[in-house]
Motif scaffolding. Structure first.
Motif, PDB file in Angstrom:
ATOM      1  N   LYS A  47       0.845  -1.211   0.000  1.00 23.87           N
ATOM      2  CA  LYS A  47       0.000   0.000   0.000  1.00 23.87           C
ATOM      3  C   LYS A  47       0.871   1.250   0.000  1.00 23.87           C
ATOM      4  O   LYS A  47       0.581   2.227  -0.688  1.00 23.87           O
ATOM      5  CB  LYS A  47      -0.896   0.011   1.252  1.00 23.87           C
ATOM      6  N   LEU A  48       1.981   1.192   0.787  1.00 27.67           N
ATOM      7  CA  LEU A  48       2.889   2.342   0.863  1.00 27.67           C
ATOM      8  C   LEU A  48       3.619   2.546  -0.470  1.00 27.67           C
ATOM      9  O   LEU A  48       3.848   3.675  -0.901  1.00 27.67           O
ATOM     10  CB  LEU A  48       3.906   2.150   1.991  1.00 27.67           C
ATOM     11  N   VAL A  49       3.988   1.427  -1.123  1.00 21.96           N
ATOM     12  CA  VAL A  49       4.689   1.503  -2.422  1.00 21.96           C
ATOM     13  C   VAL A  49       3.752   2.090  -3.476  1.00 21.96           C
ATOM     14  O   VAL A  49       4.145   2.944  -4.285  1.00 21.96           O
ATOM     15  CB  VAL A  49       5.195   0.102  -2.852  1.00 21.96           C
ATOM     16  N   LYS A  50       2.479   1.648  -3.465  1.00 22.92           N
ATOM     17  CA  LYS A  50       1.467   2.146  -4.409  1.00 22.92           C
ATOM     18  C   LYS A  50       1.275   3.652  -4.215  1.00 22.92           C
ATOM     19  O   LYS A  50       1.209   4.415  -5.183  1.00 22.92           O
ATOM     20  CB  LYS A  50       0.157   1.388  -4.163  1.00 22.92           C
ATOM     21  N   GLN A  51       1.227   4.063  -2.936  1.00 20.62           N
ATOM     22  CA  GLN A  51       1.062   5.481  -2.598  1.00 20.62           C
ATOM     23  C   GLN A  51       2.240   6.305  -3.125  1.00 20.62           C
ATOM     24  O   GLN A  51       2.053   7.387  -3.688  1.00 20.62           O
ATOM     25  CB  GLN A  51       0.961   5.625  -1.072  1.00 20.62           C
ATOM     26  N   LEU A  52       3.475   5.763  -2.949  1.00 22.19           N
ATOM     27  CA  LEU A  52       4.687   6.454  -3.419  1.00 22.19           C
ATOM     28  C   LEU A  52       4.616   6.659  -4.937  1.00 22.19           C
ATOM     29  O   LEU A  52       4.886   7.752  -5.442  1.00 22.19           O
ATOM     30  CB  LEU A  52       5.925   5.633  -3.041  1.00 22.19           C
ATOM     31  N   VAL A  56       4.455  10.369  -6.870  1.00 24.55           N
ATOM     32  CA  VAL A  56       5.469  10.821  -7.839  1.00 24.55           C
ATOM     33  C   VAL A  56       4.789  11.170  -9.160  1.00 24.55           C
ATOM     34  O   VAL A  56       5.080  12.200  -9.768  1.00 24.55           O
ATOM     35  CB  VAL A  56       6.574   9.747  -8.044  1.00 24.55           C
ATOM     36  N   LYS A  57       3.837  10.324  -9.584  1.00 23.00           N
ATOM     37  CA  LYS A  57       3.130  10.555 -10.858  1.00 23.00           C
ATOM     38  C   LYS A  57       2.346  11.866 -10.815  1.00 23.00           C
ATOM     39  O   LYS A  57       2.316  12.616 -11.800  1.00 23.00           O
ATOM     40  CB  LYS A  57       2.172   9.383 -11.152  1.00 23.00           C
ATOM     41  N   SER A  58       1.719  12.144  -9.657  1.00 21.00           N
ATOM     42  CA  SER A  58       0.919  13.375  -9.566  1.00 21.00           C
ATOM     43  C   SER A  58       1.817  14.619  -9.470  1.00 21.00           C
ATOM     44  O   SER A  58       1.445  15.706  -9.910  1.00 21.00           O
ATOM     45  CB  SER A  58      -0.026  13.310  -8.363  1.00 21.00           C
ATOM     46  N   ALA A  59       3.020  14.453  -8.886  1.00 25.70           N
ATOM     47  CA  ALA A  59       3.946  15.600  -8.757  1.00 25.70           C
ATOM     48  C   ALA A  59       4.623  15.933 -10.080  1.00 25.70           C
ATOM     49  O   ALA A  59       5.028  17.071 -10.311  1.00 25.70           O
ATOM     50  CB  ALA A  59       5.005  15.289  -7.703  1.00 25.70           C
ATOM     51  N   ILE A  60       4.782  14.922 -10.955  1.00 25.28           N
ATOM     52  CA  ILE A  60       5.484  15.124 -12.235  1.00 25.28           C
ATOM     53  C   ILE A  60       4.486  15.029 -13.384  1.00 25.28           C
ATOM     54  O   ILE A  60       3.997  13.948 -13.717  1.00 25.28           O
ATOM     55  CB  ILE A  60       6.609  14.061 -12.426  1.00 25.28           C
ATOM     56  N   ASP A  61       4.171  16.168 -13.958  1.00 29.60           N
ATOM     57  CA  ASP A  61       3.309  16.188 -15.150  1.00 29.60           C
ATOM     58  C   ASP A  61       4.186  16.614 -16.326  1.00 29.60           C
ATOM     59  O   ASP A  61       4.473  17.789 -16.500  1.00 29.60           O
ATOM     60  CB  ASP A  61       2.140  17.155 -14.937  1.00 29.60           C
ATOM     61  N   LEU A  62       4.651  15.630 -17.086  1.00 31.34           N
ATOM     62  CA  LEU A  62       5.629  15.891 -18.154  1.00 31.34           C
ATOM     63  C   LEU A  62       5.079  16.819 -19.236  1.00 31.34           C
ATOM     64  O   LEU A  62       5.813  17.608 -19.820  1.00 31.34           O
ATOM     65  CB  LEU A  62       6.096  14.569 -18.783  1.00 31.34           C
ATOM     66  N   GLU A  63       3.775  16.740 -19.529  1.00 33.11           N
ATOM     67  CA  GLU A  63       3.186  17.569 -20.597  1.00 33.11           C
ATOM     68  C   GLU A  63       3.104  19.042 -20.168  1.00 33.11           C
ATOM     69  O   GLU A  63       3.313  19.942 -20.962  1.00 33.11           O
ATOM     70  CB  GLU A  63       1.800  17.036 -20.952  1.00 33.11           C
ATOM     71  N   GLU A  64       2.780  19.240 -18.879  1.00 31.54           N
ATOM     72  CA  GLU A  64       2.619  20.611 -18.369  1.00 31.54           C
ATOM     73  C   GLU A  64       3.948  21.279 -18.018  1.00 31.54           C
ATOM     74  O   GLU A  64       4.017  22.484 -17.824  1.00 31.54           O
ATOM     75  CB  GLU A  64       1.735  20.593 -17.113  1.00 31.54           C
ATOM     76  N   MET A  65       5.012  20.464 -17.925  1.00 31.52           N
ATOM     77  CA  MET A  65       6.314  20.974 -17.474  1.00 31.52           C
ATOM     78  C   MET A  65       6.934  21.917 -18.506  1.00 31.52           C
ATOM     79  O   MET A  65       6.935  21.608 -19.703  1.00 31.52           O
ATOM     80  CB  MET A  65       7.264  19.790 -17.227  1.00 31.52           C
ATOM     81  N   ALA A  66       7.434  23.044 -18.047  1.00 34.08           N
ATOM     82  CA  ALA A  66       8.057  24.027 -18.951  1.00 34.08           C
ATOM     83  C   ALA A  66       9.280  23.415 -19.624  1.00 34.08           C
ATOM     84  O   ALA A  66      10.015  22.638 -19.013  1.00 34.08           O
ATOM     85  CB  ALA A  66       8.442  25.269 -18.169  1.00 34.08           C
ATOM     86  N   SER A  67       9.512  23.797 -20.882  1.00 30.03           N
ATOM     87  CA  SER A  67      10.578  23.166 -21.673  1.00 30.03           C
ATOM     88  C   SER A  67      11.976  23.440 -21.115  1.00 30.03           C
ATOM     89  O   SER A  67      12.885  22.651 -21.287  1.00 30.03           O
ATOM     90  CB  SER A  67      10.497  23.628 -23.123  1.00 30.03           C
ATOM     91  N   GLY A  68      12.164  24.565 -20.430  1.00 27.68           N
ATOM     92  CA  GLY A  68      13.495  24.914 -19.914  1.00 27.68           C
ATOM     93  C   GLY A  68      13.876  24.140 -18.659  1.00 27.68           C
ATOM     94  O   GLY A  68      15.042  24.148 -18.245  1.00 27.68           O
ATOM     95  N   GLN A  76      14.033  13.104 -10.028  1.00 26.78           N
ATOM     96  CA  GLN A  76      14.885  12.598  -8.942  1.00 26.78           C
ATOM     97  C   GLN A  76      14.502  13.238  -7.607  1.00 26.78           C
ATOM     98  O   GLN A  76      14.438  12.557  -6.586  1.00 26.78           O
ATOM     99  CB  GLN A  76      16.358  12.865  -9.272  1.00 26.78           C
ATOM    100  N   HIS A  77      14.229  14.541  -7.627  1.00 28.38           N
ATOM    101  CA  HIS A  77      13.810  15.251  -6.404  1.00 28.38           C
ATOM    102  C   HIS A  77      12.490  14.693  -5.879  1.00 28.38           C
ATOM    103  O   HIS A  77      12.316  14.518  -4.670  1.00 28.38           O
ATOM    104  CB  HIS A  77      13.657  16.753  -6.672  1.00 28.38           C
ATOM    105  N   ALA A  78      11.561  14.434  -6.795  1.00 29.93           N
ATOM    106  CA  ALA A  78      10.236  13.918  -6.401  1.00 29.93           C
ATOM    107  C   ALA A  78      10.374  12.539  -5.754  1.00 29.93           C
ATOM    108  O   ALA A  78       9.761  12.273  -4.714  1.00 29.93           O
ATOM    109  CB  ALA A  78       9.325  13.842  -7.613  1.00 29.93           C
ATOM    110  N   VAL A  79      11.202  11.663  -6.353  1.00 33.11           N
ATOM    111  CA  VAL A  79      11.412  10.317  -5.797  1.00 33.11           C
ATOM    112  C   VAL A  79      12.089  10.419  -4.434  1.00 33.11           C
ATOM    113  O   VAL A  79      11.696   9.745  -3.483  1.00 33.11           O
ATOM    114  CB  VAL A  79      12.260   9.436  -6.768  1.00 33.11           C
ATOM    115  N   PHE A  80      13.106  11.298  -4.328  1.00 37.48           N
ATOM    116  CA  PHE A  80      13.834  11.479  -3.056  1.00 37.48           C
ATOM    117  C   PHE A  80      12.866  11.913  -1.955  1.00 37.48           C
ATOM    118  O   PHE A  80      12.873  11.373  -0.851  1.00 37.48           O
ATOM    119  CB  PHE A  80      14.936  12.528  -3.261  1.00 37.48           C
ATOM    120  N   LYS A  81      12.008  12.901  -2.268  1.00 40.62           N
ATOM    121  CA  LYS A  81      11.048  13.413  -1.274  1.00 40.62           C
ATOM    122  C   LYS A  81      10.094  12.327  -0.806  1.00 40.62           C
ATOM    123  O   LYS A  81       9.774  12.224   0.378  1.00 40.62           O
ATOM    124  CB  LYS A  81      10.253  14.583  -1.866  1.00 40.62           C
ATOM    125  N   GLU A  82       9.629  11.508  -1.760  1.00 40.79           N
ATOM    126  CA  GLU A  82       8.674  10.439  -1.410  1.00 40.79           C
ATOM    127  C   GLU A  82       9.345   9.341  -0.577  1.00 40.79           C
ATOM    128  O   GLU A  82       8.716   8.770   0.311  1.00 40.79           O
ATOM    129  CB  GLU A  82       8.054   9.836  -2.683  1.00 40.79           C
TER     130      GLU A  82
END
Length: 447
Positions: A47-52, A56-68, A76-82
């Motif tokens: 359950k904890l792994v599923k939550q992690l 991470v998926k909700s924190a990283i939106d590749l389409e919305e992310m600015a190109s720069g 990596q930061h998102a995974v580290f935080k989780e």
């Protein structure tokens, strides 16, 4: 440390991002699958792994992310935080008050390593200048008092217990009263092992707690039981007010990850972890530095604390002598003592970025320490007054000693640091960091 295996797997998963030419949804999913598999293999609750994964998926939106933006760094930061969140209960741990009498009571399952951990905690605080003592209120297990007595004598820690009295409540009360009268700051009470099915022993634990009124009740947990410790930790917490947890045997079992995450789920802060059998195989547990060390990023702040503990700034006489080109064997002996005070080599290396927690094997470490002790024993036999120890070390003697020191160090360690020049440069950085602020040395500390 078996957890280093988990660290290696997660690091290699994160490294796969650097090898990918384009960071898209497919690459992200493949990396997350690797991280989740590694966590499940370390017995972390599904359950904890599923939550992690979802976080991470909700924190990283590749389409919305600015190109720069640097997508690799963001992921990596998102995974580290989780990962930090996974072992962080979000509760502030209890800390003893200097100059006050702090009573700490130990509880836990049979065979989890309570008696050894009591000695380790007393030794840890003793080295930091606290007045510590031990009380054995374990009347259930044969040889418990003998074991505590042996550990305490070895570490030169005052202790109290009885071979004839069978009531743990009386022993604990008498011991606490005795040491309070003698103004001890850390009073550690060791109790019998018990589990949640034993109602009578649980009742006894409550009686001891009511009699001595401890400031902190520590639950000692064996990492090898993995996820199962969550139910046990909750049972202890329901009966007595467990304020903190110490996890033992993290060096010898693959289920350590499950144990750490399960404790976090009970909202009990982990204050220390046991990483071996010896009295100094004991580390304070801080969530961010722990994950940082696990992923081979080091723990600069922890290393600076270790260096500051040695009070090298007080050694002005030595600095003055070095300015005038004087360096005797006595000075060298004192520096060797400083190295020994810092604790196990593998623990220190784990704090240096780029080194894993398992970079130096136990065998190599013991061999290095044995050689260093041998050299110090030879120095002990030398004459101090006008003899060998007070003579200035010549260049040829220094070259010989350098060869001896090189033998003590694992060649891989020296090579990894960039030879002797690299080692000296690193030490200079640490000295500057101890004087100023080294948070900037690591990107992850800015999070």
């Amino acid at each position: 440390m078996v957890l280093a295996d988990l660290g290696r797997k997660i690091t290699s998963a994160l490294r796969s991002l650097s090898n990918a030419t384009i960071i898209n949804e497919e690459v992200l999913n493949a990396m997350l699958k690797e991280v989740c598999t590694a966590l499940l293999e370390a017995d972390v609750n599904i359950k904890l792994v599923k939550q992690l994964r979802e976080n991470v998926k909700s924190a990283i939106d590749l389409e919305e992310m600015a190109s720069g933006l640097n997508k690799r760094k963001m992921i990596q930061h998102a995974v580290f935080k989780e990962l930090v969140k996974l072992v962080d209960p979000g509760v502030k741990a209890w800390t003893p008050t200097k100059g006050k009498q702090n009573v700490i009571m130990f509880v836990g399952l049979q065979g989890s390593g309570k008696t050894t951990t009591c000695s380790k905690l007393a030794y840890y605080y003793q080295r930091k200048g606290w007045k510590t003592c031990l009380i054995c209120a374990d009347t259930f297990r044969a040889g418990a008092f003998d074991q505590l007595k042996q550990n305490a004598t070895k570490a030169r820690i005052p202790f109290y217990g009885s071979y004839t009295e069978m009531d743990p409540v009386i022993i604990a009360s008498e011991g606490v009263e005795k040491f309070k009268n003698e103004n001890f700051e850390i009073i550690i009470v060791d109790t019998s092992g018990r589990h949640k099915q034993e109602d009578s022993l649980f009742e006894e634990m409550l009686q001891v707690a009511n009699a001595i009124q401890p400031d902190n009740i520590v639950y000692v947990m064996d990492a090898s039981i993995g996820q199962a410790c969550e139910a046990q930790a909750k049972a202890f917490k329901d009966k007595v007010d467990v304020a903190s947890v110490i996890v033992t045997k993290l060096d010898g079992h693959a289920k350590g990850g499950g144990a750490l995450s399960a404790v976090a789920a009970t909202k009990s802060p982990i204050i220390f972890i046991g990483t071996g059998e010896h009295i100094d195989d004991f580390e304070p547990f801080k969530t961010q530095p722990f994950i940082s060390k696990l992923l081979g990023m080091g723990d600069i702040e922890g290393l600076i604390d270790k260096v500051n503990e040695l009070k090298l700034d007080d050694n002005e006489a030595l600095i003055e002598k070095l300015k005038h080109g004087q360096f005797t064997l006595r000075d060298m002996y004192e520096q060797f003592q400083n190295i020994m005070k810092m604790g196990p080599f593998s623990q220190i290396l784990g704090m240096i970025p780029g080194f894993g927690t398992d970079f130096m094997s136990k065998g190599n470490e013991q061999e290095s320490m044995a050689r260093l002790k041998k050299l110090m024993t030879i120095m002990d036999s030398m004459n101090d007054q006008g003899g060998d120890m007070s003579k200035n070390v010549s260049q040829s003697q220094m070259a010989k000693l350098n060869q001896q020191m090189a033998k003590m160090m694992d060649p891989r360690v020296l090579h990894h640091m960039g030879g002797m020049a690299g080692l000296q440069s690193m030490m200079r950085q640490f000295q500057q960091g101890a004087a100023g602020n080294m948070k900037g040395m690591m990107g992850f500390n800015n999070m």
